[in-house]
Design a protein around this motif. Structure first.
Motif, PDB file in Angstrom:
ATOM      1  N   LYS A  40       0.692  -1.325  -0.010  1.00 39.07           N
ATOM      2  CA  LYS A  40       0.104  -0.151   0.091  1.00 39.07           C
ATOM      3  C   LYS A  40       0.761   1.283  -0.137  1.00 39.07           C
ATOM      4  O   LYS A  40       0.410   2.418  -0.537  1.00 39.07           O
ATOM      5  N   GLY A  41       2.089   1.104   0.380  1.00 42.04           N
ATOM      6  CA  GLY A  41       2.959   2.218   0.808  1.00 42.04           C
ATOM      7  C   GLY A  41       2.478   3.141   1.934  1.00 42.04           C
ATOM      8  O   GLY A  41       2.935   4.279   2.064  1.00 42.04           O
ATOM      9  N   THR A  42       1.554   2.724   2.716  1.00 41.75           N
ATOM     10  CA  THR A  42       0.976   3.797   3.670  1.00 41.75           C
ATOM     11  C   THR A  42       0.565   2.815   4.934  1.00 41.75           C
ATOM     12  O   THR A  42       0.220   1.515   4.902  1.00 41.75           O
ATOM     13  N   LEU A  43       1.149   3.289   6.141  1.00 38.50           N
ATOM     14  CA  LEU A  43       0.871   2.769   7.480  1.00 38.50           C
ATOM     15  C   LEU A  43      -0.363   3.612   8.191  1.00 38.50           C
ATOM     16  O   LEU A  43      -0.026   4.522   8.323  1.00 38.50           O
ATOM     17  N   ILE A  77       8.252   4.383  12.952  1.00 37.85           N
ATOM     18  CA  ILE A  77       8.113   3.042  12.256  1.00 37.85           C
ATOM     19  C   ILE A  77       8.044   3.154  10.884  1.00 37.85           C
ATOM     20  O   ILE A  77       8.396   2.390   9.988  1.00 37.85           O
ATOM     21  N   GLY A  78       7.204   4.253  10.495  1.00 35.13           N
ATOM     22  CA  GLY A  78       7.055   4.611   8.943  1.00 35.13           C
ATOM     23  C   GLY A  78       8.418   4.675   8.253  1.00 35.13           C
ATOM     24  O   GLY A  78       8.433   3.982   7.353  1.00 35.13           O
ATOM     25  N   LYS A  79       9.278   5.422   8.962  1.00 35.93           N
ATOM     26  CA  LYS A  79      10.638   5.321   8.217  1.00 35.93           C
ATOM     27  C   LYS A  79      11.249   4.243   8.094  1.00 35.93           C
ATOM     28  O   LYS A  79      11.776   3.779   6.900  1.00 35.93           O
ATOM     29  N   ALA A  80      11.227   3.059   9.175  1.00 36.51           N
ATOM     30  CA  ALA A  80      11.890   1.861   9.033  1.00 36.51           C
ATOM     31  C   ALA A  80      11.364   1.198   7.981  1.00 36.51           C
ATOM     32  O   ALA A  80      11.931   0.169   7.382  1.00 36.51           O
ATOM     33  N   LEU A  81      10.113   1.144   7.868  1.00 36.47           N
ATOM     34  CA  LEU A  81       9.471   0.276   6.880  1.00 36.47           C
ATOM     35  C   LEU A  81       9.253   1.005   5.453  1.00 36.47           C
ATOM     36  O   LEU A  81       8.800   0.380   4.495  1.00 36.47           O
ATOM     37  N   GLY A  82       9.779   2.190   5.509  1.00 35.16           N
ATOM     38  CA  GLY A  82       9.865   2.845   4.080  1.00 35.16           C
ATOM     39  C   GLY A  82       8.390   3.238   3.659  1.00 35.16           C
ATOM     40  O   GLY A  82       8.140   3.083   2.368  1.00 35.16           O
ATOM     41  N   LYS A 243       7.847  -7.774  14.624  1.00 37.59           N
ATOM     42  CA  LYS A 243       9.348  -8.036  14.863  1.00 37.59           C
ATOM     43  C   LYS A 243       9.764  -6.733  14.175  1.00 37.59           C
ATOM     44  O   LYS A 243      10.745  -6.141  15.301  1.00 37.59           O
ATOM     45  N   GLU A 244       9.434  -6.183  13.161  1.00 39.77           N
ATOM     46  CA  GLU A 244      10.015  -4.914  12.632  1.00 39.77           C
ATOM     47  C   GLU A 244       9.750  -3.792  13.739  1.00 39.77           C
ATOM     48  O   GLU A 244      10.669  -2.765  13.961  1.00 39.77           O
ATOM     49  N   ILE A 245       8.698  -3.833  14.254  1.00 36.50           N
ATOM     50  CA  ILE A 245       8.137  -2.651  15.154  1.00 36.50           C
ATOM     51  C   ILE A 245       8.997  -2.856  16.420  1.00 36.50           C
ATOM     52  O   ILE A 245       9.570  -1.770  16.855  1.00 36.50           O
TER      53      ILE A 245
END
Ligand code: ARG
Length: 274
Positions: A40-43, A77-82, A243-245
């Protein structure tokens, strides 16, 4: 033959129910939620922005903007996930449900990760711990020095929060008033409709700093073993998304950044109210 099949079918059904293992056995791809967000490119983050310093609204360039330490955390978190981060504001009693319905990908809203909530949601590692406090009118500080002094009085807590349980379980004999809006609780306290309001300390401090007619009852303590730390609520089986979070939270905690977010947003909430 037919009857045998039916019986067999019934038995498996019963075993499944008994073990409630069927749903759990259905393998969920550990990348499912993470991939969905990246595609989606969006969180999309659910929150109730009436909770300074964690989430609140300020006027920025003439526009209402959601800010706070939870917003800063979401941004990291948005930055880390891109991906971009989008905030969905709602009443607190709808925040968790929006994760179940998929309206939001996750919820960051000063949510206490209770055992009850853990049955329905995955939670990140905790990122903040706060104790409960009671606020009253400053002129009534002498009247309310102990939990028992609230017997027969109205004490407010936000609808859907753990503070409702704090009132019913620990302020014995008081009458709980559940309200959706924190601002309304503050107004009702100021005009005497309710005698006290239970909040976690940072939120109480932010309200008291902006309302000199209110005060925290410092002699009054709640059972802190019953306060659960704040964590991010995720759908069950969040796998690698969790895990990423968790990684983001752990690295922010390692250099004290979460506390810094809370501090700087506390100041922002005070400046904004001036
Ligand atoms: N920590 C409490 C709970 O999880 C209160 C959270 C309220 N958050 C908010 N943004 N209004 O129940």
């Amino acid at each position: 033959m037919k009857a045998k099949k039916l019986l067999l079918g019934l038995m498996t059904g019963v075993t499944c129910l008994a073990l409630t293992a069927c749903a759990a056995n259905k393998k969920v791809d550990p990348d499912h939620y993470l991939t969905k967000i990246k595609d989606k490119g969006t969180l999309t983050v659910a929150l109730n922005p009436e909770f300074a310093p964690f989430e609140f609204q300020v006027i920025k360039d003439g526009k209402n903007t959601i800010v706070g330490s939870d917003v800063d955390l979401a941004t990291e978190i948005g930055k880390a996930l891109g991906v971009k981060v989008k905030f969905q504001a709602m009443d607190f009693n709808n925040v968790l449900a929006s994760v179940t319905s998929g309206k939001a990908d996750l919820a960051i809203s000063g949510i206490s990760a209770t055992a009850e909530r853990k049955k329905a949601y995955d939670f990140s590692v905790p990122y903040y711990t706060a104790k409960n406090v009671m606020i009253v009118k400053k002129t009534e500080l002498e009247t309310y020095k102990s939990l028992t002094s609230f017997e027969g009085k109205k004490v407010a807590a936000q609808k859907g929060t753990v503070q409702e349980n704090v009132v019913t379980e620990q302020v014995k004999g008081a009458n709980l008033v559940s309200l959706t809006k924190n601002g309304q609780m503050i107004n009702e306290l100021k005009n005497g409709t309710v005698s006290g309001v239970v909040f976690e300390e940072p939120i109480a401090k932010a309200y008291v700093a902006n309302n000199p007619d209110l005060a925290i009852v410092s002699s009054l303590t709640f059972d802190s073993s019953k306060s659960d730390s704040y964590a991010i609520a995720l759908p069950k089986n969040s796998g690698n998304l969790k895990k990423e979070i968790d990684k983001v939270i752990q690295s922010l905690q390692a250099n004290g950044q979460i506390d810094q977010f809370v501090e700087s947003n506390f100041e922002l909430s005070q400046a904004a109210a001036k």
